[in-house]
Write an enzyme that holds these catalytic residues in place. Sequence first.
Site, PDB file in Angstrom:
ATOM      1  N   GLU A  53      37.661  29.597  40.760  1.00 25.26           N
ATOM      2  CA  GLU A  53      36.500  29.716  40.212  1.00 25.26           C
ATOM      3  C   GLU A  53      35.861  28.427  39.800  1.00 25.26           C
ATOM      4  OE1 GLU A  53      34.694  32.025  36.132  1.00 25.26           O
ATOM      5  OE2 GLU A  53      36.640  31.320  36.138  1.00 25.26           O
ATOM      6  N   LYS A  65      29.003  36.285  39.126  1.00 29.28           N
ATOM      7  CA  LYS A  65      29.906  37.102  38.168  1.00 29.28           C
ATOM      8  C   LYS A  65      29.108  37.962  37.195  1.00 29.28           C
ATOM      9  CE  LYS A  65      33.210  35.270  34.752  1.00 29.28           C
ATOM     10  NZ  LYS A  65      33.952  33.935  34.252  1.00 29.28           N
ATOM     11  N   CYS A 100      37.181  35.963  37.933  1.00 28.51           N
ATOM     12  CA  CYS A 100      37.719  35.676  36.761  1.00 28.51           C
ATOM     13  C   CYS A 100      37.696  36.897  35.682  1.00 28.51           C
ATOM     14  CB  CYS A 100      37.487  34.551  35.967  1.00 28.51           C
ATOM     15  SG  CYS A 100      38.504  33.708  34.943  1.00 28.51           S
TER      16      CYS A 100
END
Length: 274
Positions: A43, A115, A156
């Site tokens: 990330e 994301k 994540c």
Amino acid sequence: MSKTAIALVQMRSGTDPERNIDDAERMIREAAGSGAKLVLTPEVTNLVQKDATALFATLRTPEADPGAKRLSALADALKIDILAGSMAFLGEDGRAVNRSMLFGPDGARKAHYDKIHMFDVALGQGEVWSESTNYAPGSRAVIAEAAGIKLGLTICYDVRFAYLYRALALGGAQAIAVPSAFTRPTGKAHWEILLRARAIETGSFILAPAQGGHHADGRKTWGRSMVVGPWGDVVGVLDHDEPGILHAEIDIEDVHSARQRIPALKGGREFTGP
């Protein structure tokens, strides 16, 4: 059975995007030189910057970002697939986006993923994160082919939302990427457990390249990049938070085997309540 050589790049990205991409390129070249056909970075590969003013002074759009152009050219030069696990870009609405970008062996962008789940948490002892303040969330799940593997894309904090992983597996994903910059408190407590749980639930390989160590902006991340097999076994791990490369070989036949032994993806039922 045919195995695919992959590599996970563990980084300690700082506040200088050019230097960060230099570091990524060096390790990607090393990984490809050792035979990896798919290389994944963590990330925010291009920039770890928690100061909003400095962040937005540095960000570029995906089309204008020099780091994205370099990784595209690198994939072409090395003739491999590269997943830039995520990069911070300037989005269309003026907010940032946290975006995975998959480049194919011809340098073309095969897919991108923004994301979905924002890291808005209060961890205690004054550690508070509010990703949604500066970043716009995505709304679309993505699967793409990479080195012959059907790869689901996540980032994540997404790992805490099992329904996304189930949807990706039901959509055909055989491996799911989890590029991350986990905090040290959550990494120590939850990192391995969550990765192994998502692998077991979906019968998928989990590929989790991570940021690790003490970053220039003051942030501290957990590291411990990991590949987990579809039976929940840890195929490989970097047991530290230093920059490095994790090599692994994955066999998609293991996915078929795990899903036949425990057909949980076929066993879901509708229910009411509570």
